[in-house]
Design an enzyme around this catalytic site. Structure first.
Site, PDB file in Angstrom:
ATOM      1  N   ASP A 214       0.828  -1.207   0.000  1.00  0.00           N
ATOM      2  CA  ASP A 214       0.000   0.000   0.000  1.00  0.00           C
ATOM      3  C   ASP A 214       0.866   1.261   0.000  1.00  0.00           C
ATOM      4  OD1 ASP A 214      -2.339   1.541   0.148  1.00  0.00           O
ATOM      5  OD2 ASP A 214      -2.475   1.393   2.335  1.00  0.00           O
ATOM      6  N   GLU A 217       2.302   4.986  -4.221  1.00  0.00           N
ATOM      7  CA  GLU A 217       2.270   5.901  -5.386  1.00  0.00           C
ATOM      8  C   GLU A 217       3.555   6.737  -5.473  1.00  0.00           C
ATOM      9  OE1 GLU A 217      -0.157   5.432  -3.206  1.00  0.00           O
ATOM     10  OE2 GLU A 217      -1.567   4.352  -4.475  1.00  0.00           O
ATOM     11  N   ASP A 312      -9.058   2.786  -2.898  1.00  0.00           N
ATOM     12  CA  ASP A 312     -10.137   3.266  -2.027  1.00  0.00           C
ATOM     13  C   ASP A 312     -11.403   3.653  -2.790  1.00  0.00           C
ATOM     14  OD1 ASP A 312      -8.081   2.882  -0.333  1.00  0.00           O
ATOM     15  OD2 ASP A 312      -7.925   4.943   0.359  1.00  0.00           O
TER      16      ASP A 312
END
Ligand code: MIG
Length: 555
Positions: A214, A217, A312
């Site tokens: 996670d 990015e 999400d």
């Protein structure tokens, strides 16, 4: 001139803008700010043919173990081994199948990667072992940033070897994420990837064999340049402020193998994919069996190392529909092992939405119920009539002989697993425009109910098919003519279609987990005469199409 069918892949980790004919004169403009854009043009006989060529170029897919195709329960906020065990026990007690439970950042010691909070999980090795005897795998989350904390061996080694991204001044770049101030591993270098991959030994030594990556990015709350006070940030649910993030990405630097420095802004889109490559390659060295791995951020090519989840989303009907639309695109990019947060991450999922969503996720390789901290509890047993949830999830297990076989065949052939209608029925103009029906493997077409309050839906059949109605107990098959029809689908049933002259092998009984499922003991549904089933032990690494056997339907 409109006569040529071709695909274009703009290969650059930098920012790309696609202007899809905003002027209305038929011009598509693609622009990229950074140098070094590599453009691939692929000519093909049709769109599906172009995609198959593309998949041939980018390489074979990551192959997850069988258990990764089971149902997974996850939630941000599970606080201890006891809480997770209660969630698991509740599934078992109600006969809702379950193969794995995800551990979100709450399992870590102060959100530090490669640690376990000893108060919440006092005996992790034993716990992992106990859960395994119940047919359950635990899947920890791993974040991209390493907490700045001298004394932590991972941090110390990263500093000493110069493995972190740097700022303009050449010092290690600092960004605030969950653990507080962190440094980002410079995944662009092979040496750093190898080092990061080795860290997963911490988890594999505990007996773990599933992971989700996670914040890669990378997501940033604040930086050494951008003060905490100026915080509005997407990760915290506030409005997105793209300019702020772009400033962050321009503020930190990678060092390439040849010593060149590039800002993250120029290579931003490849960072998460390279984290996944680091973990995948590390896990390949650490484990002699297949493992589960999926990532939030990724890039073309990183499907060789892990799958992805779509991040999400929210508990809305719109997001459920998006999930359906995303699946063919992800498959076209090689990400066969993918799925969304079933039931929705943000917001509160009602019973109807969760049941309809599960009926879609039955057909997506990653079938995981996940929700955010602070939202309504989303485990199936929290809702009225849990047996309805059991009915839908049991379909997944009954279908696994087919789904697993089709996934593995598609992956090994470098083909798609979930296809848009247009690819299966080339030349059918009606099929071409339908986006809310999908093809799953070579035999199944799905037409999920995606509207609130709907009793059923309209379905288009490009050819005569077998309509299969699953009611939680058995499959009812009836012939259905080509054309458009209206179907009624109660919340605790699932309707799907078997294509003309095709077969679907289904398990004779459902099971509590894949460990108890016999994929070779099948019944054949549909009107075909033979089915090529891929079968293996579910964890062996050397998978090949030679493991296929032909099943004949008795007349
Ligand atoms: O800032 O780890 O997409 O699945 O539950 C949020 C907490 C960080 C984002 C992930 C989500 C996960 C959450 N994470």
């Amino acid at each position: 001139d409109g006569d040529r069918t071709f695909g274009a892949f703009f290969d650059t980790p930098a920012r790309v803008a696609f202007d899809m004919d905003s002027a209305g004169d038929g011009t598509i403009t693609v622009s990229c700010e950074a140098p070094g854009l590599c453009l691939y043009l692929i000519d093909g006989t049709d769109a599906y043919n172009v995609v198959k060529q593309f998949l041939g170029i980018i390489g074979p897919s990551f192959l997850p173990p069988l258990w990764a195709f089971g149902y997974g329960q996850s939630r941000w906020g599970y606080k201890s081994d006891k809480e997770i065990r209660r969630v698991a026990d509740k599934h078992r007690a109600l006969g809702i199948p379950l193969d794995y439970l995800c551990m979100d950042i709450d399992y870590m010691d102060r959100y530090i990667d490669f640690t376990v909070n000893g108060h919440r999980f006092p005996a992790m090795t034993q716990y992992v072992e106990d859960m395994k005897t119940k047919g359950l795998h635990l899947v920890p989350i791993v974040d991209a940033g390493i907490k700045i904390e001298p004394g932590n061996p991972v941090y110390d080694e990263g500093i000493q070897k110069g493995y972190f991204c740097t700022n303009r001044e050449g010092e290690n770049f600092q960004a605030e994420v969950w653990p507080g101030m962190t440094h980002f591993p410079d995944f662009l270098r092979a040496e750093v990837r190898e080092w990061f991959g080795e860290q997963y030994k911490f988890y594999t030594d505990l007996g773990l064999d599933g992971f989700w990556n996670d914040m890669n990015e990378p997501a940033i709350f604040s930086t050494e340049y951008r003060a905490k006070t100026a915080k509005p940030d997407a990760e915290r649910g506030d409005p997105v402020q793209p300019e702020r993030h772009i400033a962050d990405f321009k503020d930190f630097f990678h060092r390439l193998e040849d010593g060149t420095r590039v800002s993250n802004y120029e290579v931003h889109n490849i960072y998460g994919g390279l984290m996944t490559r680091a973990s995948g390659e590390g896990l390949d060295r650490l484990l002699d069996r297949r493992y589960l791995l999926f990532s939030r951020s990724s890039y073309i090519g990183a499907h060789r190392y892990g799958g992805i989840w779509t991040g999400d989303n929210a508990s809305t009907w719109h997001m459920l529909r998006q999930n359906v639309y995303h699946m063919p695109s992800l498959n076209m990019c090689g990400f066969l092992f993918s799925g969304a947060d079933t039931g929705g991450f943000g917001g509160n999922a009602g019973r109807e939405l969760l049941l309809r969503w599960l009926a879609v996720s039955v057909f997506t390789p990653l079938m995981r119920n996940h929700s955010a901290l602070g939202t309504r509890r989303q485990e199936c047993y929290r809702y009225q009539n849990p047996e309805d949830f059991k009915a839908v999830i049991s379909l997944r297990y009954r279908l696994l002989p087919y789904l697993y076989s089709e996934f593995m065949k598609a992956a090994l052939r470098q083909d798609m697993f979930i296809l848009p209608m247009a690819f299966g029925f080339l030349g059918d103009e009606t099929a071409r425009r339908i986006e809310d029906q999908l093809l799953v493997g070579e035999s199944i077409m799905i037409a999920p109910v995606l509207e609130k309050g709907a009793l059923g839906r309209k379905v288009y059949l490009p050819e005569p098919m077998t309509e299969v109605r699953w009611d939680g107990e058995e499959f009812r098959c009836t012939g259905a003519d080509a054309g458009t029809r209206e179907i009624t689908v109660p919340l605790n049933e699932v309707v799907f279609y078997i294509r003309k002259d095709c077969l679907v092998p289904v398990a004779k009984t459902t099971a509590a987990s894949t460990a108890e499922l016999d994929l070779s003991d099948v019944e054949l549904l549909g009107t075909g005469t033979a089915y090529r089933q891929y079968l293996d032990d579910g964890y062996t690494k050397d998978c090949s199409l030679e493991r296929c056997t032909v099943l004949q339907k008795e007349p």
